[in-house]
Structures are given as C-alpha cells and as structure tokens.
Write a protein that holds these residues in place. Structure first.
Motif, PDB file in Angstrom:
ATOM      1  N   ASN A  63       0.801  -1.172   0.203  1.00  0.00           N
ATOM      2  CA  ASN A  63      -0.055  -0.140  -0.078  1.00  0.00           C
ATOM      3  C   ASN A  63       0.836   1.258  -0.059  1.00  0.00           C
ATOM      4  O   ASN A  63       2.076   1.314   0.582  1.00  0.00           O
ATOM      5  CB  ASN A  63      -0.860  -0.065   1.385  1.00  0.00           C
ATOM      6  CG  ASN A  63      -1.945  -1.042   1.264  1.00  0.00           C
ATOM      7  OD1 ASN A  63      -2.608  -1.797   0.385  1.00  0.00           O
ATOM      8  ND2 ASN A  63      -2.069  -1.997   2.533  1.00  0.00           N
ATOM      9  N   SER A  64       0.426   2.443  -0.722  1.00  0.00           N
ATOM     10  CA  SER A  64       1.251   3.457  -0.840  1.00  0.00           C
ATOM     11  C   SER A  64       0.427   4.864  -0.687  1.00  0.00           C
ATOM     12  O   SER A  64      -0.700   4.605  -1.419  1.00  0.00           O
ATOM     13  CB  SER A  64       2.110   3.620  -1.988  1.00  0.00           C
ATOM     14  OG  SER A  64       3.003   2.365  -2.133  1.00  0.00           O
ATOM     15  N   LEU A  65       0.880   5.813   0.119  1.00  0.00           N
ATOM     16  CA  LEU A  65       0.451   7.103  -0.110  1.00  0.00           C
ATOM     17  C   LEU A  65       1.485   8.102  -0.928  1.00  0.00           C
ATOM     18  O   LEU A  65       2.473   8.081  -0.209  1.00  0.00           O
ATOM     19  CB  LEU A  65      -0.286   7.629   1.314  1.00  0.00           C
ATOM     20  CG  LEU A  65      -1.263   6.742   1.891  1.00  0.00           C
ATOM     21  CD1 LEU A  65      -1.575   7.389   3.336  1.00  0.00           C
ATOM     22  CD2 LEU A  65      -2.625   6.904   0.933  1.00  0.00           C
ATOM     23  N   ALA A  66       1.118   8.792  -1.632  1.00  0.00           N
ATOM     24  CA  ALA A  66       2.010   9.746  -2.194  1.00  0.00           C
ATOM     25  C   ALA A  66       1.656  11.155  -2.469  1.00  0.00           C
ATOM     26  O   ALA A  66       0.403  11.430  -2.450  1.00  0.00           O
ATOM     27  CB  ALA A  66       2.295   9.077  -3.612  1.00  0.00           C
ATOM     28  N   ARG A  67       2.551  12.225  -2.134  1.00  0.00           N
ATOM     29  CA  ARG A  67       2.294  13.492  -2.504  1.00  0.00           C
ATOM     30  C   ARG A  67       3.476  14.279  -3.118  1.00  0.00           C
ATOM     31  O   ARG A  67       4.622  14.018  -2.415  1.00  0.00           O
ATOM     32  CB  ARG A  67       1.892  14.142  -1.121  1.00  0.00           C
ATOM     33  CG  ARG A  67       1.600  15.587  -1.221  1.00  0.00           C
ATOM     34  CD  ARG A  67       1.461  15.895   0.381  1.00  0.00           C
ATOM     35  NE  ARG A  67       1.415  17.400   0.645  1.00  0.00           N
ATOM     36  CZ  ARG A  67       1.730  18.144   1.684  1.00  0.00           C
ATOM     37  NH1 ARG A  67       1.919  17.605   2.755  1.00  0.00           N
ATOM     38  NH2 ARG A  67       1.427  19.670   1.760  1.00  0.00           N
ATOM     39  N   THR A  68       3.210  15.156  -3.967  1.00  0.00           N
ATOM     40  CA  THR A  68       4.352  16.116  -4.329  1.00  0.00           C
ATOM     41  C   THR A  68       4.304  17.481  -4.034  1.00  0.00           C
ATOM     42  O   THR A  68       3.203  18.115  -4.331  1.00  0.00           O
ATOM     43  CB  THR A  68       4.440  15.921  -6.177  1.00  0.00           C
ATOM     44  OG1 THR A  68       4.657  14.461  -6.363  1.00  0.00           O
ATOM     45  CG2 THR A  68       5.480  16.818  -6.724  1.00  0.00           C
ATOM     46  N   LEU A  69       5.325  17.889  -3.657  1.00  0.00           N
ATOM     47  CA  LEU A  69       5.179  19.420  -2.942  1.00  0.00           C
ATOM     48  C   LEU A  69       5.318  20.515  -3.990  1.00  0.00           C
ATOM     49  O   LEU A  69       6.126  19.987  -5.135  1.00  0.00           O
ATOM     50  CB  LEU A  69       6.093  19.450  -1.773  1.00  0.00           C
ATOM     51  CG  LEU A  69       6.064  18.309  -0.515  1.00  0.00           C
ATOM     52  CD1 LEU A  69       7.303  18.751   0.138  1.00  0.00           C
ATOM     53  CD2 LEU A  69       4.703  18.414   0.002  1.00  0.00           C
ATOM     54  N   PRO A  70       4.961  21.736  -3.807  1.00  0.00           N
ATOM     55  CA  PRO A  70       5.064  22.562  -4.868  1.00  0.00           C
ATOM     56  C   PRO A  70       6.537  22.839  -5.089  1.00  0.00           C
ATOM     57  O   PRO A  70       6.836  23.381  -6.343  1.00  0.00           O
ATOM     58  CB  PRO A  70       4.736  23.899  -4.100  1.00  0.00           C
ATOM     59  CG  PRO A  70       3.571  23.238  -3.034  1.00  0.00           C
ATOM     60  CD  PRO A  70       4.268  22.051  -2.440  1.00  0.00           C
ATOM     61  N   ASP A  71       7.540  22.428  -4.444  1.00  0.00           N
ATOM     62  CA  ASP A  71       9.080  22.689  -4.979  1.00  0.00           C
ATOM     63  C   ASP A  71       9.288  21.459  -5.928  1.00  0.00           C
ATOM     64  O   ASP A  71      10.643  21.359  -5.758  1.00  0.00           O
ATOM     65  CB  ASP A  71       9.886  22.881  -3.805  1.00  0.00           C
ATOM     66  CG  ASP A  71       9.936  21.840  -2.779  1.00  0.00           C
ATOM     67  OD1 ASP A  71       9.105  20.877  -2.920  1.00  0.00           O
ATOM     68  OD2 ASP A  71      10.623  21.798  -1.528  1.00  0.00           O
ATOM     69  N   GLY A  72       8.463  20.611  -6.019  1.00  0.00           N
ATOM     70  CA  GLY A  72       8.908  19.261  -6.613  1.00  0.00           C
ATOM     71  C   GLY A  72       9.351  17.963  -6.009  1.00  0.00           C
ATOM     72  O   GLY A  72       9.732  17.129  -6.649  1.00  0.00           O
TER      73      GLY A  72
ATOM     74  N   VAL B 275      -0.960   7.677   9.684  1.00  0.00           N
ATOM     75  CA  VAL B 275      -0.336   7.883  10.856  1.00  0.00           C
ATOM     76  C   VAL B 275       1.247   8.497  10.740  1.00  0.00           C
ATOM     77  O   VAL B 275       1.655   9.525  11.138  1.00  0.00           O
ATOM     78  CB  VAL B 275      -0.290   6.766  11.827  1.00  0.00           C
ATOM     79  CG1 VAL B 275       0.595   7.361  13.174  1.00  0.00           C
ATOM     80  CG2 VAL B 275      -1.903   6.729  12.226  1.00  0.00           C
ATOM     81  N   LEU B 276       1.715   7.794   9.740  1.00  0.00           N
ATOM     82  CA  LEU B 276       3.251   8.140   9.295  1.00  0.00           C
ATOM     83  C   LEU B 276       3.225   9.429   8.680  1.00  0.00           C
ATOM     84  O   LEU B 276       4.067  10.277   8.897  1.00  0.00           O
ATOM     85  CB  LEU B 276       3.919   7.106   8.694  1.00  0.00           C
ATOM     86  CG  LEU B 276       5.343   7.271   8.285  1.00  0.00           C
ATOM     87  CD1 LEU B 276       6.472   7.637   9.218  1.00  0.00           C
ATOM     88  CD2 LEU B 276       5.900   6.040   7.492  1.00  0.00           C
ATOM     89  N   ALA B 277       2.286   9.634   7.723  1.00  0.00           N
ATOM     90  CA  ALA B 277       2.398  10.514   6.685  1.00  0.00           C
ATOM     91  C   ALA B 277       2.102  12.032   7.662  1.00  0.00           C
ATOM     92  O   ALA B 277       2.499  13.073   7.269  1.00  0.00           O
ATOM     93  CB  ALA B 277       1.322  10.524   5.589  1.00  0.00           C
ATOM     94  N   ALA B 278       0.904  11.653   8.639  1.00  0.00           N
ATOM     95  CA  ALA B 278       0.586  13.005   9.296  1.00  0.00           C
ATOM     96  C   ALA B 278       1.754  13.531  10.283  1.00  0.00           C
ATOM     97  O   ALA B 278       1.696  14.492  10.728  1.00  0.00           O
ATOM     98  CB  ALA B 278      -0.654  12.601  10.060  1.00  0.00           C
ATOM     99  N   SER B 279       2.550  12.523  10.599  1.00  0.00           N
ATOM    100  CA  SER B 279       3.725  13.036  11.290  1.00  0.00           C
ATOM    101  C   SER B 279       4.895  13.872  11.044  1.00  0.00           C
ATOM    102  O   SER B 279       5.857  14.293  11.459  1.00  0.00           O
ATOM    103  CB  SER B 279       4.260  11.457  12.425  1.00  0.00           C
ATOM    104  OG  SER B 279       5.183  10.916  11.109  1.00  0.00           O
TER     105      SER B 279
END
Length: 234
Positions: free
Chosen positions: A185-194, A210-214
């Motif tokens: 399973n995976s959650l991914a996010r790309t920030l504005p700076d790339g 939980v890990l992503a929120a930390s």
C-alpha cells in the motif's frame, strides 16, 4: 658329603596354595588380575563391533531429531533498531530542499533502516532519503522522499503508475496506490517545490496515514549534532 646341621630346614609349600597356570587360550587370568564375569547377552553386545556402534549412533540421531521437532522455533526475522540521527542531520543541513522527518511517532514505531542517496554528488544527482519502520501492528512502513522527477520517482516507489484515488491526511491530499502481487500500500504527495513524499509498505492505509501525518519540514540548524534523533511522544 658332610651334612650341615646348622642350616634351617626347607619350608614345604602350603597344600592349598594356588598354582599359576601358563598363559594361553582358555587359561585362567594370572594371579592378582581381577576377573569380571558378564552375561552372554552383554558379552554379545560388547563384541558385535561395527553393528553395535551403528545401532547406538542411530538411536542418538533419532533422539536429536525428536528434540528438534518438539523445540519451538520462530522463522520471523528480527530487524535491528537503528539511530537515524546522523542521516537526519546530513539531510537537514546539506540537502538541496527542506527535508521532512517524522515527529511524535509513538515508541512502538521502531526505525529499522535509513539510507541516503545522491547527497555527495554536489547537485549532479537527485537526493533521496529512505527511512523504514516496523509499525505497531508489526508491519513494514517506509518514508521515501526525493527531488527526483515525480513522474519517475513516484511510480517506482509505489510499484504502480495508476492511483486508486485520494486520501486526506492532516488537511493535505495524498494519492493512494496498491500493488497486489507485492502486498504493498502507498500514499504519495508531490510538494510545490517538486519534492515527492511517499509512505509505502505492507502496513494498512490507516498506519501509513499516521506516518504521513507525523511528517514535518526540518529547518537547517548548525547546532544539531549527528547523534540527535526525533524524540517520540507517548
């Protein structure tokens, strides 16, 4: 010849003194050596040679096998706990972007691996940080982050190029991925700076959230020493 009357008379041998027989087959043992009598069965076992030895060895092997079968064993690999303070220090001060690090994870989140890539290239290669954990449910979860091109980095880290949808974590939108054959399973996010952030592993989406929120951005701080790690909150 004149008889010597002063000479002592010769002693006669006692009538019941044992007579020593010459050594030979079937002859009794010499005087003074103990004789141990054994039963015919014991005599046979002592003189069977290789056959008796093989039987004894086989019995020992059966005993060892029985002990091995009944002894409880665990096939589960126990991963070591690592201190990732030096990697956090290096990324915080030398990475070409603001690094994100977990803060406030409970003590049951146990860090087991930490690897840096590209930091020594002087900007010629993308810089990436891998940070792996054993979760409270005894699953695996990892934080992957890099300034590599998102269209290449995210599919490689999630083992998938097609998101299943989105999930809100702490007010931010993360894309959800799943790789069935790898049970990932995976959650991914790309920030504005790339910079791309990926949390992935065999952990459930709830634990990945939980890990992503930390994750919190880390500012450069020259006072931070390499031995410092984020202190978990209880």
């Amino acid at each position: 010849m004149t008889e010597n009357k002063d000479a002592p008379p010769a002693r006669e041998a006692p009538q019941d003194a044992p007579q020593e027989a010459p050594a030979g087959d079937g002859a009794p043992a010499p005087a003074g050596r103990p004789v141990i009598e054994v039963s015919p069965g014991v005599h046979k076992r002592l003189t069977t040679g290789l056959g008796g030895f093989a039987m004894a060895l086989g019995a020992c092997m059966l005993l060892v096998l029985a002990i091995y079968v009944i002894t409880p064993r665990s096939n589960k690999e126990v991963l070591p706990t690592v201190n990732y303070g030096s990697q956090l220090w290096a990324m915080r001060n030398d990475a070409p972007y603001s690094v994100y690090s977990p803060e406030g994870l409970g003590p049951r989140w146990r860090p087991t691996s930490s690897r840096l890539h590209g930091l020594e290239s002087g900007g010629k290669e993308p810089v990436a940080w891998h940070l792996g954990f054993v979760t409270p449910s005894d699953e695996y979860a990892a934080l992957e982050q890099s300034n590599e091109k998102a269209s290449e980095y995210v599919p490689r880290m999630t083992n998938s190029s097609t998101p299943l949808g989105t999930q809100q974590v702490g007010g931010a939108t993360w894309s959800k991925y799943h790789r069935k054959d790898k049970k990932a399973n995976s959650l991914a996010r790309t920030l504005p700076d790339g910079v791309s952030l990926v949390v992935t592993g065999t952990a459930s989406y709830e634990e990945l959230a939980v890990l992503a929120a930390s994750l919190e951005p880390q500012k450069k701080d020259e006072r931070l020493t390499p031995s410092t790690t984020a202190t978990p909150r209880s």
